[in-house]
Design an enzyme around this catalytic site. Structure first.
Site, PDB file in Angstrom:
ATOM      1  N   ASP A  48       1.022  -1.317   0.038  1.00 20.17           N
ATOM      2  CA  ASP A  48      -0.031   0.240   0.004  1.00 20.17           C
ATOM      3  C   ASP A  48       0.814   1.288   0.227  1.00 20.17           C
ATOM      4  O   ASP A  48       1.798   1.509   1.017  1.00 20.17           O
ATOM      5  CB  ASP A  48      -1.053  -0.010   1.343  1.00 20.17           C
ATOM      6  N   TYR A  53       3.331   9.795   0.944  1.00 22.17           N
ATOM      7  CA  TYR A  53       4.271   9.224   1.878  1.00 22.17           C
ATOM      8  C   TYR A  53       5.805   9.484   1.570  1.00 22.17           C
ATOM      9  O   TYR A  53       6.700   9.131   2.328  1.00 22.17           O
ATOM     10  CB  TYR A  53       3.899   7.759   2.076  1.00 22.17           C
ATOM     11  N   LYS A  82      -2.262   5.912  -4.484  1.00 18.46           N
ATOM     12  CA  LYS A  82      -3.750   6.858  -4.236  1.00 18.46           C
ATOM     13  C   LYS A  82      -3.356   8.071  -4.854  1.00 18.46           C
ATOM     14  O   LYS A  82      -2.352   8.529  -4.980  1.00 18.46           O
ATOM     15  CB  LYS A  82      -3.704   7.160  -2.575  1.00 18.46           C
ATOM     16  N   HIS A 115      -7.555   9.601  -2.403  1.00 19.03           N
ATOM     17  CA  HIS A 115      -6.914   9.303  -0.973  1.00 19.03           C
ATOM     18  C   HIS A 115      -8.185  10.092  -0.073  1.00 19.03           C
ATOM     19  O   HIS A 115      -8.138   9.603   1.167  1.00 19.03           O
ATOM     20  CB  HIS A 115      -5.749  10.003  -0.998  1.00 19.03           C
TER      21      HIS A 115
HETATM   22  P1  NAP Z   1      -0.488   1.006  11.879  1.00 19.38           P
HETATM   23  O1  NAP Z   1      -0.131  -0.068  10.881  1.00 19.38           O
HETATM   24  O2  NAP Z   1      -1.778   0.925  12.910  1.00 19.38           O
HETATM   25  O3  NAP Z   1       0.681   1.034  12.952  1.00 19.38           O
HETATM   26  C1  NAP Z   1       2.207   1.032  12.599  1.00 19.38           C
HETATM   27  C2  NAP Z   1       2.939   1.004  13.832  1.00 19.38           C
HETATM   28  O4  NAP Z   1       2.819  -0.290  14.497  1.00 19.38           O
HETATM   29  C3  NAP Z   1       4.464   1.155  13.832  1.00 19.38           C
HETATM   30  O5  NAP Z   1       4.913   2.075  14.743  1.00 19.38           O
HETATM   31  C4  NAP Z   1       5.103  -0.128  13.632  1.00 19.38           C
HETATM   32  O6  NAP Z   1       6.444  -0.208  14.110  1.00 19.38           O
HETATM   33  C5  NAP Z   1       4.082  -0.825  14.641  1.00 19.38           C
HETATM   34  N1  NAP Z   1       4.043  -2.295  14.375  1.00 19.38           N
HETATM   35  C6  NAP Z   1       4.064  -2.881  13.313  1.00 19.38           C
HETATM   36  N2  NAP Z   1       3.934  -4.330  13.556  1.00 19.38           N
HETATM   37  C7  NAP Z   1       3.670  -4.380  14.862  1.00 19.38           C
HETATM   38  C8  NAP Z   1       4.016  -5.679  15.740  1.00 19.38           C
HETATM   39  N3  NAP Z   1       3.786  -6.674  15.353  1.00 19.38           N
HETATM   40  N4  NAP Z   1       4.106  -5.073  17.220  1.00 19.38           N
HETATM   41  C9  NAP Z   1       3.811  -3.996  17.711  1.00 19.38           C
HETATM   42  N5  NAP Z   1       4.249  -2.843  16.745  1.00 19.38           N
HETATM   43  C10 NAP Z   1       4.237  -3.117  15.531  1.00 19.38           C
HETATM   44  O7  NAP Z   1      -0.246   2.551  11.270  1.00 19.38           O
HETATM   45  P2  NAP Z   1      -0.297   3.408   9.973  1.00 19.38           P
HETATM   46  O8  NAP Z   1       0.674   3.299   9.428  1.00 19.38           O
HETATM   47  O9  NAP Z   1      -0.954   4.547  10.452  1.00 19.38           O
HETATM   48  O10 NAP Z   1      -1.455   2.404   9.237  1.00 19.38           O
HETATM   49  C11 NAP Z   1      -1.076   1.244   8.143  1.00 19.38           C
HETATM   50  C12 NAP Z   1      -0.957   1.756   6.777  1.00 19.38           C
HETATM   51  O11 NAP Z   1      -2.259   2.148   6.299  1.00 19.38           O
HETATM   52  C13 NAP Z   1      -0.089   2.954   6.309  1.00 19.38           C
HETATM   53  O12 NAP Z   1       1.290   2.697   6.599  1.00 19.38           O
HETATM   54  C14 NAP Z   1      -0.800   3.155   5.050  1.00 19.38           C
HETATM   55  O13 NAP Z   1      -0.146   2.555   4.265  1.00 19.38           O
HETATM   56  C15 NAP Z   1      -2.226   3.109   5.357  1.00 19.38           C
HETATM   57  N6  NAP Z   1      -2.828   4.344   5.741  1.00 19.38           N
HETATM   58  C16 NAP Z   1      -3.787   4.946   4.839  1.00 19.38           C
HETATM   59  C17 NAP Z   1      -4.386   6.155   5.117  1.00 19.38           C
HETATM   60  C18 NAP Z   1      -5.351   6.780   4.300  1.00 19.38           C
HETATM   61  O14 NAP Z   1      -5.931   7.988   4.560  1.00 19.38           O
HETATM   62  N7  NAP Z   1      -5.764   6.125   3.263  1.00 19.38           N
HETATM   63  C19 NAP Z   1      -4.030   6.705   6.412  1.00 19.38           C
HETATM   64  C20 NAP Z   1      -3.413   6.004   7.286  1.00 19.38           C
HETATM   65  C21 NAP Z   1      -2.726   4.795   6.944  1.00 19.38           C
HETATM   66  P3  NAP Z   1       7.476  -0.462  13.387  1.00 19.38           P
HETATM   67  O15 NAP Z   1       7.482   0.025  11.799  1.00 19.38           O
HETATM   68  O16 NAP Z   1       8.708  -0.070  13.925  1.00 19.38           O
HETATM   69  O17 NAP Z   1       7.523  -2.174  13.265  1.00 19.38           O
END
Ligand code: NAP
Length: 316
Positions: A48, A53, A82, A115
């Site tokens: 994704d 980003y 996106k 997006h």
């Molecule tokens: P998330 O996936 O909820 O959380 C990411 C965090 O969790 C990072 O700090 C990561 O650290 C940690 N983590 C990952 N695996 C883990 C595990 N097994 N145990 C403990 N901690 C863990 O946050 P997000 O990045 O906001 O959301 C995921 C993805 O969704 C984004 O990266 C993006 O691609 C997409 N997104 C889209 C939108 C939109 O508007 N469409 C908005 C937000 C996000 P490390 O990296 O250090 O492992």
């Protein structure tokens, strides 16, 4: 040994999407290439991305490297990006995609998402124009017009599927009433503190699968407050994890899969990337799902984009 395959699910346009993908927001240049390579080596196929980003060039380098070393072919990958808000003018939509295709070093995307339903005035590329108070200037461009321009990208075979992100029920319905090609997914924030039950049901009724972003409630976002509740440490989830001999992260991801959602956890740690896919060898019992559903909170949403909350198309 070959990595175990991540299951796929059929979308309403007949294509298939792996139910677990790798998120790349906040994954820094310098880290993200290794993360995407580790994910592909571990069996992830769905990545994704977004130009906002600011790491699509590195993601593209990782994809190219894994194709070159024979781990995967382009056809086996499922690459999502996106359309950023500065490209909402219909004449700009293809240009926005072309930047992403070039940076990701691919000829087509598997899925292209709008997006956010609000357009921003473009300064250049994904950079927004700002007013005298340094505030981003929004536009009144109707997201339906933008959607129609995205449909042309499917006709031109530059993208296989199109979808939306951060859309509410009413906005989904407006797209459905005015489209030729239906959105296959609505990618929105979703986790036990903000479980999106009504939106998930609404999308499911229309055949649209919800993609759960921030499945761990985005603990690494820059505006996270030190005293907010920490989903990954929630005692109720720790208890469920113990019962299944899994991590809380595994439970959070399995919870999405059991709801019929797609999910895209972000990690730059190869160990956690591998851990996050250990979710296809167990099932949560209905009583545990009910416990998890009790964690929903009225203030559970962490991604608000509140600076544009007065815009007529603000979705939340
Ligand atoms: P998330 O996936 O909820 O959380 C990411 C965090 O969790 C990072 O700090 C990561 O650290 C940690 N983590 C990952 N695996 C883990 C595990 N097994 N145990 C403990 N901690 C863990 O946050 P997000 O990045 O906001 O959301 C995921 C993805 O969704 C984004 O990266 C993006 O691609 C997409 N997104 C889209 C939108 C939109 O508007 N469409 C908005 C937000 C996000 P490390 O990296 O250090 O492992």
């Amino acid at each position: 040994m070959a990595a175990a395959e991540i299951p796929s699910v059929k979308l309403l346009d007949g294509t298939s999407i792996p139910v677990l993908g790798l998120g790349t927001w906040k994954s820094k240049p310098g880290e993200v290439k290794a993360a995407v390579e580790a994910a592909i080596s571990a069996g992830y196929r769905h990545i994704d991305c977004s130009p906002v980003y600011e790491n699509e060039v590195e993601v593209g380098d990782a994809i190219a490297a894994k194709i070159k070393d024979g781990t995967v072919t382009r056809e086996k990958l499922y690459i999502v990006s996106k359309l950023w808000q500065t490209y909402h003018e219909p004449d700009d939509v293809e240009a926005g995609l072309k930047v992403t295709l070039k940076d990701l070093q691919v000829e087509y995307l598997d899925l292209y998402l709008m997006h956010f339903p609000i357009g921003f005035k473009q300064q250049s590329g994904h950079t927004s124009a700002r007013d005298a108070n340094n505030q981003i200037i929004t536009t009144d461009r109707d997201y339906v017009d933008t959607w129609k321009a995205m449909e042309k990208l499917v006709e031109k075979k530059l993208v296989r599927s199109i979808g939306v992100s951060n859309f509410n029920e009413k906005q989904i319905d407006r797209i459905l009433e005015n489209c030729t090609i239906k959105p296959v997914t609505n990618q929105v924030e979703c986790h036990p503190y903000f479980n999106q039950k009504p939106l998930s049901d609404h999308c499911a009724n229309k055949g649209i699968i919800l993609t759960a972003y921030s499945p761990f409630a985005s603990p690494d976002r820059s505006w996270a407050s030190p005293d907010e509740p920490k989903l990954l440490e929630d005692p109720a989830l720790v208890a469920v994890a113990k019962k299944y001999n899994k991590t809380v992260a595994n439970i959070l991801l399995r919870y999405q899969i059991e709801r019929g959602h797609i999910t895209i956890p972000k990690s730059v740690s190869p160990d956690r990337i591998t851990q996050n896919k250990q979710i296809f060898d167990f099932k949560l019992e209905p009583s545990d799902i009910s416990q998890i559903e009790k964690l929903n909170r009225p203030d559970g949403r962490v991604i608000l984009m509140s600076f544009c909350k007065d815009h007529k198309y603000y979705p939340f």
